[in-house]
Scaffold this active site. Structure first.
Site, mmCIF file in Angstrom:
data_model
loop_
_atom_site.group_PDB
_atom_site.id
_atom_site.type_symbol
_atom_site.label_atom_id
_atom_site.label_comp_id
_atom_site.label_asym_id
_atom_site.label_seq_id
_atom_site.Cartn_x
_atom_site.Cartn_y
_atom_site.Cartn_z
ATOM 1 N N GLY A 93 0.793 -1.232 0.000
ATOM 2 C CA GLY A 93 0.000 0.000 0.000
ATOM 3 C C GLY A 93 0.818 1.271 0.000
ATOM 4 N N HIS A 100 8.845 6.602 4.486
ATOM 5 C CA HIS A 100 8.212 7.292 5.623
ATOM 6 C C HIS A 100 7.665 6.249 6.577
ATOM 7 C CE1 HIS A 100 5.276 6.719 2.379
ATOM 8 N NE2 HIS A 100 4.391 6.513 3.336
HETATM 9 P P1 5GP Z 1 1.728 5.285 2.176
HETATM 10 O O1 5GP Z 1 0.398 4.835 1.633
HETATM 11 O O2 5GP Z 1 2.694 5.609 1.066
HETATM 12 O O3 5GP Z 1 2.309 4.376 3.210
HETATM 13 O O4 5GP Z 1 1.428 6.622 2.962
HETATM 14 C C1 5GP Z 1 1.350 7.879 2.364
HETATM 15 C C2 5GP Z 1 0.655 8.763 3.336
HETATM 16 O O5 5GP Z 1 0.903 10.105 2.977
HETATM 17 C C3 5GP Z 1 -0.872 8.584 3.348
HETATM 18 O O6 5GP Z 1 -1.275 8.218 4.668
HETATM 19 C C4 5GP Z 1 -1.394 9.940 2.912
HETATM 20 O O7 5GP Z 1 -2.570 10.305 3.599
HETATM 21 C C5 5GP Z 1 -0.236 10.871 3.225
HETATM 22 N N1 5GP Z 1 -0.121 12.028 2.357
HETATM 23 C C6 5GP Z 1 -0.080 12.029 0.993
HETATM 24 N N2 5GP Z 1 0.081 13.280 0.537
HETATM 25 C C7 5GP Z 1 0.151 14.092 1.620
HETATM 26 C C8 5GP Z 1 0.310 15.503 1.776
HETATM 27 O O8 5GP Z 1 0.425 16.274 0.830
HETATM 28 N N3 5GP Z 1 0.343 15.972 3.070
HETATM 29 C C9 5GP Z 1 0.219 15.149 4.138
HETATM 30 N N4 5GP Z 1 0.252 15.725 5.351
HETATM 31 N N5 5GP Z 1 0.075 13.819 4.018
HETATM 32 C C10 5GP Z 1 0.026 13.292 2.779
#
Ligand code: 5GP
Ligand code: ZN
Length: 114
Positions: A93, A100
């Protein structure tokens, strides 16, 4: 890295209202779409796409993120527990290709995760 949303947040090109922590190595801010009362993204300033790119040189940085996570968890009063989650790759996901860690807390979590 050009076209990386987290690099743009870290550099200030995209302003972030909800910064939680910053030093020379790490940046932390609240997730846009929180999945728990506390949902903070902890990000190294250096662009590393995902855990598959970790090597001897940058592994110390990822260890340091865990120290930052534990300090933020204390600040946020998460004595009862919390999750530190890394999604690596599409099957897990991962949607943003800048490594991160999600620090999640403030509710009870189920296991196994979805
Ligand atoms: P992943 O799915 O890659 O593990 O998590 C990416 C996370 O980044 C998601 O939980 C999403 O809500 C967050 N996210 C994506 N774009 C932004 C943004 O522009 N600002 C913030 N604060 N969070 C973001
Ligand atoms: Zn990046």
């Amino acid at each position: 890295m050009k076209d990386c949303i987290f690099c743009k947040i870290i550099s200030g090109e995209i302003p972030v209202k909800n910064k939680v922590f910053e030093d020379d190595k790490v940046f932390a801010f609240e997730d846009l779409n929180p999945q728990a009362p506390v949902h903070i993204l902890i990000v190294p300033k250096k662009h590393i796409a995902c855990l598959n790119e970790v090597n001897q040189e940058n592994s110390e940085l990822l260890g340091y993120i865990q120290l930052v996570a534990s300090q933020i968890a204390k600040q946020k009063n998460l004595e009862g527990g919390y999750r530190l989650v890394n999604n690596c790759g599409a099957d897990a996901g991962q949607t943003v290709l800048h490594i991160h860690y999600h620090l999640l807390g403030g509710r009870i979590f189920a296991w196994p995760p979805g």
